[in-house]
Design a protein around this motif. Structure first.
Motif, PDB file in Angstrom:
ATOM      1  N   MET A 102       0.779  -1.209   0.036  1.00 54.35           N
ATOM      2  CA  MET A 102      -0.044   0.079   0.150  1.00 54.35           C
ATOM      3  C   MET A 102       0.894   1.285  -0.044  1.00 54.35           C
ATOM      4  O   MET A 102       0.597   2.452  -0.562  1.00 54.35           O
ATOM      5  CB  MET A 102      -0.955   0.036   1.231  1.00 54.35           C
ATOM      6  N   ALA A 103       1.970   1.180   0.656  1.00 56.65           N
ATOM      7  CA  ALA A 103       2.864   2.394   0.737  1.00 56.65           C
ATOM      8  C   ALA A 103       3.215   2.760  -0.638  1.00 56.65           C
ATOM      9  O   ALA A 103       3.571   3.648  -0.662  1.00 56.65           O
ATOM     10  CB  ALA A 103       4.178   2.220   1.896  1.00 56.65           C
ATOM     11  N   ALA A 104       3.543   1.524  -1.240  1.00 56.87           N
ATOM     12  CA  ALA A 104       4.192   1.923  -2.843  1.00 56.87           C
ATOM     13  C   ALA A 104       3.125   2.304  -3.701  1.00 56.87           C
ATOM     14  O   ALA A 104       3.473   2.640  -4.814  1.00 56.87           O
ATOM     15  CB  ALA A 104       4.628   0.325  -3.087  1.00 56.87           C
ATOM     16  N   HIS A 106       1.920   5.214  -3.156  1.00 60.40           N
ATOM     17  CA  HIS A 106       1.884   6.272  -2.744  1.00 60.40           C
ATOM     18  C   HIS A 106       1.930   7.373  -3.929  1.00 60.40           C
ATOM     19  O   HIS A 106       0.994   8.387  -4.144  1.00 60.40           O
ATOM     20  CB  HIS A 106       3.176   6.843  -1.999  1.00 60.40           C
TER      21      HIS A 106
ATOM     22  N   ARG B 211      -2.516   7.734   3.248  1.00 54.40           N
ATOM     23  CA  ARG B 211      -1.249   7.735   2.466  1.00 54.40           C
ATOM     24  C   ARG B 211      -0.174   8.757   3.149  1.00 54.40           C
ATOM     25  O   ARG B 211       0.881   8.123   3.259  1.00 54.40           O
ATOM     26  CB  ARG B 211      -1.714   8.450   1.162  1.00 54.40           C
ATOM     27  N   ARG B 214       1.377   6.436   5.931  1.00 55.80           N
ATOM     28  CA  ARG B 214       2.210   5.469   5.321  1.00 55.80           C
ATOM     29  C   ARG B 214       3.685   5.858   4.908  1.00 55.80           C
ATOM     30  O   ARG B 214       4.679   5.412   4.897  1.00 55.80           O
ATOM     31  CB  ARG B 214       1.664   4.447   4.245  1.00 55.80           C
ATOM     32  N   SER B 218       7.086   4.872   6.265  1.00 57.24           N
ATOM     33  CA  SER B 218       8.200   4.666   5.495  1.00 57.24           C
ATOM     34  C   SER B 218       9.609   5.027   5.647  1.00 57.24           C
ATOM     35  O   SER B 218      10.661   4.727   5.743  1.00 57.24           O
ATOM     36  CB  SER B 218       7.895   5.052   3.965  1.00 57.24           C
ATOM     37  N   LEU B 229      10.102   4.935  -3.441  1.00 58.05           N
ATOM     38  CA  LEU B 229       8.493   4.818  -3.562  1.00 58.05           C
ATOM     39  C   LEU B 229       8.054   6.206  -4.309  1.00 58.05           C
ATOM     40  O   LEU B 229       6.840   6.181  -4.293  1.00 58.05           O
ATOM     41  CB  LEU B 229       8.068   4.522  -2.513  1.00 58.05           C
ATOM     42  N   ILE B 231       8.516   9.074  -2.745  1.00 58.11           N
ATOM     43  CA  ILE B 231       8.044   9.883  -1.630  1.00 58.11           C
ATOM     44  C   ILE B 231       9.098  11.081  -1.467  1.00 58.11           C
ATOM     45  O   ILE B 231      10.144  10.754  -1.314  1.00 58.11           O
ATOM     46  CB  ILE B 231       7.974   9.002  -0.429  1.00 58.11           C
TER      47      ILE B 231
END
Ligand SMILES: Nc1ncnc2c1ncn2[C@@H]1O[C@H](COP(=O)(O)OP(=O)(O)O)[C@@H](O)[C@H]1O
Ligand SMILES: [Mg+2]
Lengths: 257, 370
Positions: A102-104, A106, B211, B214, B218, B229, B231
């Motif tokens: 789920m974090a991926a 983003h 979101r 997370r 991360s 990812l 971010i």
């Protein structure tokens, strides 16, 4: 012939006196599986780190889909569609496998701190939407049973699989895999090879694969690049590379020394 | 953590059930029960409408203080617990909220309702400024930068802004005019602070499970992999600093309007350490951590330790005859607190909330506890 997805143009990288990469050039075409082989310390990981932005080469250029990405920070390269796995796995060990994936998501999600804080409404809808997509990946990689396990508690082979799932959850155009089969037993290796081929076939993802196991590489790649001491010693179709003198010497040299 | 364990027989049929906070009827009943009980408490005190004193009046004040601290520690949890940026300056941000709220009310006649959000946002911006070093430094060095906030902010309030803060003397804050009625007593403040603490705790929980949260987790767990990812690590660190300061600002402002009298000592460096201790004892990175931590520390420092001090004090001459008891008396409180903290870190470094999750799991899988 398909277009060039990744263009490595005369890239050099050194750490003090160590020349990790010396004037490396090659292309990865759209939809191909290209493998990079070479003995330990050849510069394979340095190459992936340069492509995804963790390392900044001192000279040369890297073009992705025709765009010069040499100076972009890693998160911007991820936004353009480059995703990777690590040789020594870099998962979020305190999260569940599901949350890692789920974090991926983003980049594909939109909710922010405010809508997230409210939850009800857009954020909740988005959570469910992306959960569906993540569940497809979980099914694809046969991870249903470990979906809600804390990643730190999983076996090495399963963690490698979760990491592949996380890389896939980005829906990348280019997937960089750094020794995805290292440290696995034969069965796990075969599973992983099957997943890589399935990703390639079903998702049409371009893949740059680093692998030690030359036999396996020859089976699944369209094109092979061989590195040794930071230099490209050979490049070509698998059949050709497996006969190549320099490649054989590099590998034999390592085994004898 | 507990989300993967359910009593047998309970299955989620949709993803929206699967991500719900209260997943069983029992959980729902307990949550609503606690909320209802909390809202009832002031009504059952002597100052309540029924004039009965089922609940001691002092409890109302204690719960308000706990709730204000919970708000503050929730903010710290977002920055330190979820994003992994250890802050040693959280009390200073509470000071910004308290003094800006007081200033707006005193100088411009802002009502409580206007002063609260304004001072909260202002504190958020100040927090953002002190988060800027996170672009370059992390870990220990970033903590040092937040410690700088803990010295710069109170100093600025005390000297250059003496005309606003009243320097080292206490500052009066107007009694808030709530719902058009002038409430001096704890009663009305209770019905502002408690729902606010609940709403802000829920908001923090929601941030952590969507979101933004997370992305923050991360960054805490592996900032290199977070970049990978897509971010923007720096942006999320700044957001964490901002929202954490907003929470601190709200807590500080509430404190000012609740006590009607603030002083810079309330926001001293050791308060920042105590807030951090509360978070760690309660469980950093757990939604319930701030509640557990604040309640536990308040109980410890206000009830348990004061009860122990007199007997310990009288036993001192025989235990440690070389010490003059007078010299030790003042140090006994912090000493015992430090000791409790140490024992705690050794026994349960992940905090009470973690313990609670484990307990919940073993309850759910009863009677098979293997
Ligand atoms: N961050 C780094 N700092 C210093 N030297 C490095 C770093 N990363 C790689 N190297 C050096 O670069 C060379 C190539 O390493 P690497 O790319 O990891 O090789 P491979 O992945 O092919 O085994 C090695 O000599 C290694 O020691
Ligand atoms: Mg390597």
């Amino acid at each position: 012939m398909s277009s060039v997805k990744l263009h490595i143009d005369d890239v050099s990288l050194s750490f003090g006196g160590i020349k990790a990469l010396q004037h490396i050039s090659f292309d990865v075409r759209e939809g191909e599986i290209v493998s990079v082989i070479g003995p330990n310390g050849a510069g394979k990981t340095s190459l992936i780190n340069s492509i995804n932005g963790f390392y900044k080469p001192q000279s040369g250029r890297i073009l992705f889909g025709g765009r010069d990405i040499t100076k972009l920070p890693p998160y911007k390269r991820a936004q353009l569609g480059i995703s990777r796995t690590f040789q020594n796995i870099a998962l979020y060990t305190n999260m569940t496998a599901l949350d890692n994936l789920m974090a991926a998501r983003h980049l594909h999600m939109k909710s922010n701190m405010l809508t997230g804080a409210l939850f009800i409404g857009p954020a909740q809808r988005e959570e469910i939407e992306h959960r569906v997509i993540v569940e497809e990946i979980i099914e694809f990689l046969e991870m249903e049973a470990i979906r809600k396990s804390i990643v730190g508690t999983l076996s090495y082979g399963l963690r490698k699989r979760v990491e592949l799932g996380r890389a896939l959850a980005l829906e990348p155009e280019l997937l960089l895999l750094d020794e995805p089969m290292a440290g696995m037993n034969q069965e796990e290796k075969e599973d992983m090879a099957r997943f890589i081929l399935d990703i390639h076939e079903q998702r049409r993802t371009t893949i740059l694969l680093i692998e030690h196991d030359v036999g396996l590489v020859m089976d699944i790649s369209n094109h092979v690049v061989a590195l040794d001491f930071g230099q490209k010693i050979a490049e070509g179709p698998p059949a050709e590379i497996s006969q190549n003198e320099a490649v054989i010497r590099a590998y034999l040299g390592q085994e004898n020394g | 953590m507990s989300s993967n364990i359910r009593p047998s027989g309970v299955f989620d049929t949709t993803y929206s059930d699967d991500i719900a906070l209260n997943r069983t009827r029992g959980e729902k009943a307990v949550s609503y029960g606690i909320v209802a009980l909390l809202l009832l408490i002031p009504l059952l005190s002597l100052e309540g409408p029924f004039g009965i004193s089922l609940v001691p009046q002092s409890l109302v004040g204690t719960i308000i203080r706990i709730a204000i601290l919970v708000i503050s520690v929730q903010g710290l949890n977002i920055l330190t617990g979820y994003t992994g940026q250890v802050s040693l300056g959280h009390a200073a941000f509470m000071a910004v909220g308290a003094y800006s709220g007081a200033y707006l009310a005193r100088q411009f006649g802002f009502s409580f309702w206007l002063a609260l959000p304004t001072s909260a946002l202002f504190t958020g911006v100040i927090g953002l400024l002190f988060g800027l070093p996170s672009l370059r430094v992390k870990g220990f060095y970033l903590s040092m930068a937040t410690l700088a906030a803990q010295f710069i902010i109170p100093w600025t309030l005390r000297y250059p802004l003496e005309h606003i803060s009243n320097g080292s003397r206490p500052l009066d804050v107007p009694v808030p005019d709530l719902f058009g009625i002038n409430f001096g007593a704890d009663g009305a403040m209770y019905y502002i602070v408690i729902p606010l603490a609940m709403a802000l705790s829920l908001a923090a929980r929601n941030i952590s499970r969507t979101r933004t949260g997370r992305a923050m987790i991360s960054i805490r767990d592996n900032d290199l992999a977070a970049e990978l990812l897509g971010i923007n690590v720096f942006s999320y660190k700044l957001q964490a600093f901002f929202v954490s300061a907003v929470y601190a600002g709200i807590a500080g402002c509430l404190m000012a309007f609740h006590t009607n009298n603030i002083s810079l000592e309330f926001f001293a460096p050791q308060v920042s350490i105590e807030l951090l201790a509360m978070l760690i004892i309660g469980g950093a990175g757990f939604p319930l951590g701030p509640m557990f931590g604040v309640a536990f520390v308040i109980l410890l420092t206000q009830n348990v330790i004061p009860a122990l001090v007199p007997s310990l004090y009288s036993a001192l001459p025989s235990l440690l005859p070389f010490l003059a008891p007078v010299n030790v008396f003042a140090a006994l409180n912090p000493l015992l607190f430090g000791l409790a903290l140490m024992i705690f870190l050794i026994v349960e470094p992940r905090g009470l909330a973690y313990r609670w999750e484990i307990l919940k799991i073993s309850w759910k899988i009863r009677p098979f506890s293997y």
